[in-house]
Design a protein around this motif. Structure first.
Motif, PDB file in Angstrom:
ATOM      1  N   PRO A  93      41.718  31.368  38.784  1.00  0.00           N
ATOM      2  CA  PRO A  93      42.159  32.420  39.703  1.00  0.00           C
ATOM      3  C   PRO A  93      41.096  33.484  39.937  1.00  0.00           C
ATOM      4  O   PRO A  93      40.907  33.949  41.065  1.00  0.00           O
ATOM      5  CB  PRO A  93      43.397  33.010  39.014  1.00  0.00           C
ATOM      6  CG  PRO A  93      43.889  31.902  38.139  1.00  0.00           C
ATOM      7  CD  PRO A  93      42.682  31.183  37.658  1.00  0.00           C
ATOM      8  N   LYS A  94      40.422  33.892  38.860  1.00  0.00           N
ATOM      9  CA  LYS A  94      39.419  34.950  39.018  1.00  0.00           C
ATOM     10  C   LYS A  94      38.295  34.511  39.958  1.00  0.00           C
ATOM     11  O   LYS A  94      37.911  35.240  40.872  1.00  0.00           O
ATOM     12  CB  LYS A  94      38.860  35.319  37.648  1.00  0.00           C
ATOM     13  CG  LYS A  94      37.862  36.478  37.693  1.00  0.00           C
ATOM     14  CD  LYS A  94      37.398  36.841  36.292  1.00  0.00           C
ATOM     15  CE  LYS A  94      36.387  38.000  36.357  1.00  0.00           C
ATOM     16  NZ  LYS A  94      35.914  38.374  35.004  1.00  0.00           N
ATOM     17  N   PHE A 150      44.331  41.292  42.241  1.00  0.00           N
ATOM     18  CA  PHE A 150      42.937  40.869  42.102  1.00  0.00           C
ATOM     19  C   PHE A 150      42.038  41.573  43.131  1.00  0.00           C
ATOM     20  O   PHE A 150      40.959  42.055  42.793  1.00  0.00           O
ATOM     21  CB  PHE A 150      42.835  39.344  42.289  1.00  0.00           C
ATOM     22  CG  PHE A 150      42.915  38.583  40.998  1.00  0.00           C
ATOM     23  CD1 PHE A 150      41.808  38.477  40.157  1.00  0.00           C
ATOM     24  CD2 PHE A 150      44.110  37.967  40.576  1.00  0.00           C
ATOM     25  CE1 PHE A 150      41.887  37.760  38.964  1.00  0.00           C
ATOM     26  CE2 PHE A 150      44.182  37.270  39.386  1.00  0.00           C
ATOM     27  CZ  PHE A 150      43.077  37.161  38.565  1.00  0.00           C
ATOM     28  N   PHE A 173      39.737  34.222  43.567  1.00  0.00           N
ATOM     29  CA  PHE A 173      39.922  35.469  44.332  1.00  0.00           C
ATOM     30  C   PHE A 173      38.589  36.188  44.562  1.00  0.00           C
ATOM     31  O   PHE A 173      38.430  36.916  45.529  1.00  0.00           O
ATOM     32  CB  PHE A 173      40.928  36.378  43.614  1.00  0.00           C
ATOM     33  CG  PHE A 173      42.352  35.962  43.855  1.00  0.00           C
ATOM     34  CD1 PHE A 173      42.962  36.204  45.088  1.00  0.00           C
ATOM     35  CD2 PHE A 173      43.082  35.315  42.862  1.00  0.00           C
ATOM     36  CE1 PHE A 173      44.282  35.822  45.295  1.00  0.00           C
ATOM     37  CE2 PHE A 173      44.397  34.926  43.081  1.00  0.00           C
ATOM     38  CZ  PHE A 173      45.000  35.159  44.302  1.00  0.00           C
ATOM     39  N   THR A 174      37.642  35.936  43.629  1.00  0.00           N
ATOM     40  CA  THR A 174      36.301  36.491  43.880  1.00  0.00           C
ATOM     41  C   THR A 174      35.691  35.865  45.125  1.00  0.00           C
ATOM     42  O   THR A 174      35.082  36.542  45.970  1.00  0.00           O
ATOM     43  CB  THR A 174      35.392  36.247  42.651  1.00  0.00           C
ATOM     44  OG1 THR A 174      35.978  36.869  41.503  1.00  0.00           O
ATOM     45  CG2 THR A 174      34.002  36.803  42.885  1.00  0.00           C
ATOM     46  N   LYS A 196      41.734  45.372  42.611  1.00  0.00           N
ATOM     47  CA  LYS A 196      40.993  45.663  41.400  1.00  0.00           C
ATOM     48  C   LYS A 196      39.493  45.725  41.673  1.00  0.00           C
ATOM     49  O   LYS A 196      38.751  46.464  41.016  1.00  0.00           O
ATOM     50  CB  LYS A 196      41.308  44.591  40.348  1.00  0.00           C
ATOM     51  CG  LYS A 196      40.703  44.877  38.992  1.00  0.00           C
ATOM     52  CD  LYS A 196      41.116  43.796  37.990  1.00  0.00           C
ATOM     53  CE  LYS A 196      40.486  44.075  36.625  1.00  0.00           C
ATOM     54  NZ  LYS A 196      40.843  43.033  35.622  1.00  0.00           N
ATOM     55  N   ILE A 199      49.883  38.719  42.915  1.00  0.00           N
ATOM     56  CA  ILE A 199      48.645  38.377  42.209  1.00  0.00           C
ATOM     57  C   ILE A 199      47.426  38.639  43.103  1.00  0.00           C
ATOM     58  O   ILE A 199      46.412  39.214  42.686  1.00  0.00           O
ATOM     59  CB  ILE A 199      48.678  36.898  41.777  1.00  0.00           C
ATOM     60  CG1 ILE A 199      49.758  36.689  40.723  1.00  0.00           C
ATOM     61  CG2 ILE A 199      47.319  36.444  41.259  1.00  0.00           C
ATOM     62  CD1 ILE A 199      50.014  35.237  40.350  1.00  0.00           C
TER      63      ILE A 199
END
Length: 794
Positions: free
Chosen positions: A107-108, A20, A111-112, A23, A16
């Motif tokens: 999560p977004k 992320f 990870f950002t 990406k 994961i």
């Protein structure tokens, strides 16, 4: 592209996280499922950052962090974990983690945030790395610079390159933190103090200027370093510092100084030639000041030597020596063997350099004959035809004296000696000319005076009543004054130039003349001897002769004799002696007759007293008559003694024996005599014993209770005092000064008067110093020269 190593023991979270981050498009992700695998990948690959879970088997995220910091201290490291305890956060940050990020939530967004943290950590670490690289580049430039560079925080050194350390001759620990003025000369080349000059240039640099100035450091060995300093402002990490670039210009300074000294030396030689016609003092003073200048000294002196090189005369001192030291301007002479360091150049016959002064050098008796703060010294001898004629000395150069100083001083002093020698020769010639002219004038005056004197003295000699005779070395008369004819009647021309006529003298006088000739040959003058010359008419003339030997160039050349006619004096003396003899004979006969009559009268009185009956009145009358007879006898004895006083010459008399002799003539029943004087001899009149007798008789007659008479001696400086004392009633104070006068006393009044006359006639003196009631005490003062002490051995 940022390459990231993602470490987690759960493969799903790794997948994961990779999706992320990749990406986003700025990251390339590598994964590892354990700490060990992460370490292996770090060894074989290059990564820009590490993101690790905290809780993993075998090696936790904190252990991995510590391993990474040990091997890759600058690699960004982010701890990404589900644990959020405060102690774990603190431990992670203390162990060197760049960021700490807790798992959970969207999560977004999570990870950002992680991507943001990764980029920030990599950016920060990159800037830090570039800063380190920049600092390393600066340090490399700093250390490899061709000049010494010092970094200063105001007035203290906080950093220095190796050239700076080498320049100062100190270790780095000593240099860092030191104030430059503490290792610099107190007075700098521009005349300012080190502290003032340094503060001024710090102010100028902090004001935006870039000052350039000369500066003098000194090394631990005392060596002075000339430098040129360029100071500027420097900002490091927002901190304002100063940068000092220091260039060693000692070689340049020495070349400049050498060039300047060469110019001064040339000027000195030219100046010396220019003043060659001045007086000797001006020439030597100029040469000495030049010697001090060209050798960079503080003091100087110049000395001349005698021809035998045994004596040095200090002739000239440099101006500073005269100003700072107690020095006589007059030349001072010393024996070379007694001189100290300043005479070494003479004793060793070469230049002597003393750069390291020891307070007690074994071969040096003294340094210089003046009191100066002595540090260094150099002196050189100047030779002329193999002899040392002059010595020049200088002292207290800032640096050490060297062979070049010797060479330059020799050149200057040899040039000086050439001028001095010519000057001395000119002065000697001038002095000789003056002396010769003065001598000629004196000879002329002397000749005139001699002529006048000869005329005066010849007149005196020709008119003199005394006989004046000049005998040559053969004892023949070469001059006889005219009075010879008047005295003897002989023609002078028949006696001059001929041997002495001994037939004109008696045999005794001929013997006197022979002895006189022998004594005169030894240089002894003739002093008062009488001779008789038989005159032409048969009578004799008695002369008192005196004479002196005459020498010419230490050779006996004759005798000058002066004879005075004392014939009339001798006749008068003979007549007086005859009359004195007759008077003495008459006196002796008269005394003899009076004594005979007195003896007869005394006998009759004794017969009358022996009668059976006579009344008291007759008895008193007879006693008075007897006393009158005794008095007359004493007076007759006094006239005899007084008549003898001074007739006979003084003689050396043993004082102790004279005391005993006087005591033996007295009736001493019940009287103790204590004689404490021995080996003392007094030069006085032969009646000295009579004087002691009168003193002792005075004690018996007037002392009333006397049972002891003592004689002792006392030293009084160079003189002595004889003390004769008794234990009677003594002398009253009002009588002490009168008892020695004629007529004073209870009897005849002549006893102590005679004592005083006997003693004072030969230079002795007497006084009475006793205490009334305790006894009389007579002190006889004998001055030096009138006594002596003779031990039995002598």
């Amino acid at each position: 592209m940022i390459t990231v190593l993602l470490v987690d023991d759960e493969p799903v979270l790794l997948d994961i996280g990779r999706m992320f981050l990749e990406k986003i498009g700025e990251f390339k992700i590598h994964v590892a499922q354990s700490g060990e695998e992460a370490i292996n990948k770090l060894h074989i690959g290059e990564y820009d950052a590490v993101v690790s879970d905290y809780e993993m088997p075998e090696m936790s995220g904190l252990l991995l962090l510590r391993e990474v910091r040990t091997t890759w201290p600058d690699l960004p490291f982010i701890l990404f974990t589900g644990r959020g305890r405060e102690e774990i956060v603190i431990e992670a940050l203390n162990s060197g983690a760049d960021f700490y990020l807790q798992k959970g939530g969207d999560p977004k967004a999570q990870f950002t945030e992680l991507a943001h943290k990764i980029k920030k950590a990599v950016s920060t670490r990159s800037a830090s790395t570039k800063l380190k690289e920049s600092e390393e580049t600066f340090r490399q430039f700093f250390e490899s610079a061709g000049e010494a560079i010092f970094i200063l925080d105001h007035d203290r050194i906080v950093d220095s390159n190796q050239r700076g350390i080498t320049l100062l001759g100190l270790d780095r620990e000593t240099v860092i933190g030191i104030v430059p003025s503490e290792i610099s000369t107190s007075v700098q080349p521009d005349g300012r103090s080190a502290k003032d000059l340094f503060e001024l240039n710090i102010f100028r640099a902090l004001s935006g200027e870039i000052p350039v100035f000369e500066w003098q450091f000194f090394r631990p060995d005392g060596t002075v370093i000339d430098t040129s300093v360029t100071m500027s402002q420097l900002v490091i990490h927002g901190r304002i510092l100063l940068q000092a670039i220091v260039r060693d210009i000692s070689v340049r300074k020495k070349e400049e100084k050498s060039r300047m000294l060469n110019e001064i030396r040339l000027e000195a030689m030219i100046g010396l030639y220019a003043i060659r016609d001045k007086n000797l003092k001006d020439i030597t003073d100029f040469a000495l000041e030049s010697a001090v200048t060209i050798t960079e000294s503080q003091y100087g002196y110049l000395a001349f030597l005698t021809d035998d090189e045994h004596t040095m005369t200090l002739y000239s001192w440099s101006e500073r020596t005269l100003n700072e030291c107690v020095v006589s301007e007059k030349p001072i002479s010393y024996q070379v063997k007694n001189t100290g360091l300043w005479g070494e150049a003479v004793r060793k016959r070469t230049a002597v350099i003393t750069n390291e002064y020891s307070p007690n050098p074994s071969e040096i008796k003294e340094l210089l004959p003046i009191n100066i703060p002595f540090k260094r010294h150099m002196n050189v001898p100047v030779f002329n035809s193999g002899k040392i004629v002059m010595v020049a000395g200088v002292a207290n150069k800032t640096e050490e004296y060297n062979d070049e100083d010797v060479r330059q001083l020799n050149l200057l002093m040899n040039g000086t000696w050439g001028i001095v020698r010519r000057k001395k020769t000119e002065e000697i010639l001038q002095t000789k000319n003056f002396e010769l002219a003065a001598a000629y004038e004196q000879i002329r005056i002397t000749e005139e005076e001699l002529k006048m004197s000869e005329g005066r003295y010849r007149g005196l000699v020709e008119r003199s009543e005394d006989l004046i005779i000049m005998l040559n070395d053969q004892y023949m008369p070469i001059y006889i004054s005219p009075s010879f004819y008047e005295m003897t009647g002989y023609d002078i021309s028949k006696v001059l130039g001929k041997p002495l006529r001994l037939d004109l003298f008696s045999q005794d006088d001929q013997d006197k003349i022979a002895r006189m000739q022998m004594e005169v040959c030894t240089g002894k003058p003739i002093s008062h001897f009488e001779i008789q010359i038989k005159c032409k008419d048969g009578r004799y003339v008695t002369l008192d002769m005196r004479g002196v030997p005459i020498y010419h160039e230490n050779q006996f050349n004759g005798i000058q004799i002066i004879g005075r006619d004392i014939s009339a004096y001798k006749s008068v003396q003979k007549a007086l002696m005859q009359k004195n003899h007759r008077l003495q004979l008459l006196s002796d006969l008269t005394r003899h007759d009076i004594l005979n009559k007195l003896t007869t009268l005394g006998g009759f009185l004794d017969l009358v007293k022996d009668g059976d009956e006579y009344d008291k009145y007759i008895s008193d009358t007879i006693n008075q008559a007897q006393n009158a007879v005794d008095g007359i006898k004493y007076l007759i004895e006094f006239t005899r003694d007084y008549q003898s006083l001074g007739i006979r010459e003084s003689e050396w008399i043993n004082a102790g024996k004279a005391f005993d002799q006087a005591a033996s003539q007295l009736n001493l029943n019940g009287i103790t005599i204590d004689n404490q004087v021995s080996d003392i001899f007094v030069r006085t009149d032969p009646l000295f014993s009579r004087a002691l007798y009168n003193l002792m008789e005075n004690s018996l007659r007037h002392g009333e209770k006397v049972n002891n008479i003592k004689m002792s001696v006392r030293a009084d400086g160079n003189s002595i005092t004889l003390i004769l004392e008794d234990n009677g009633v003594g002398v009253l104070p009002e009588e002490k000064l009168r008892i020695f006068e004629q007529g004073v006393g209870h009897n005849t009044g002549l006893g102590l008067f005679l004592v005083h006359e006997i003693l004072t006639s030969t230079g002795l003196d007497i006084s009475e110093t006793g205490i009334p009631g305790e006894g009389a005490r007579f002190e006889i003062q004998v001055p030096v020269g009138l006594y002596r002490i003779e031990t039995k051995r002598s």
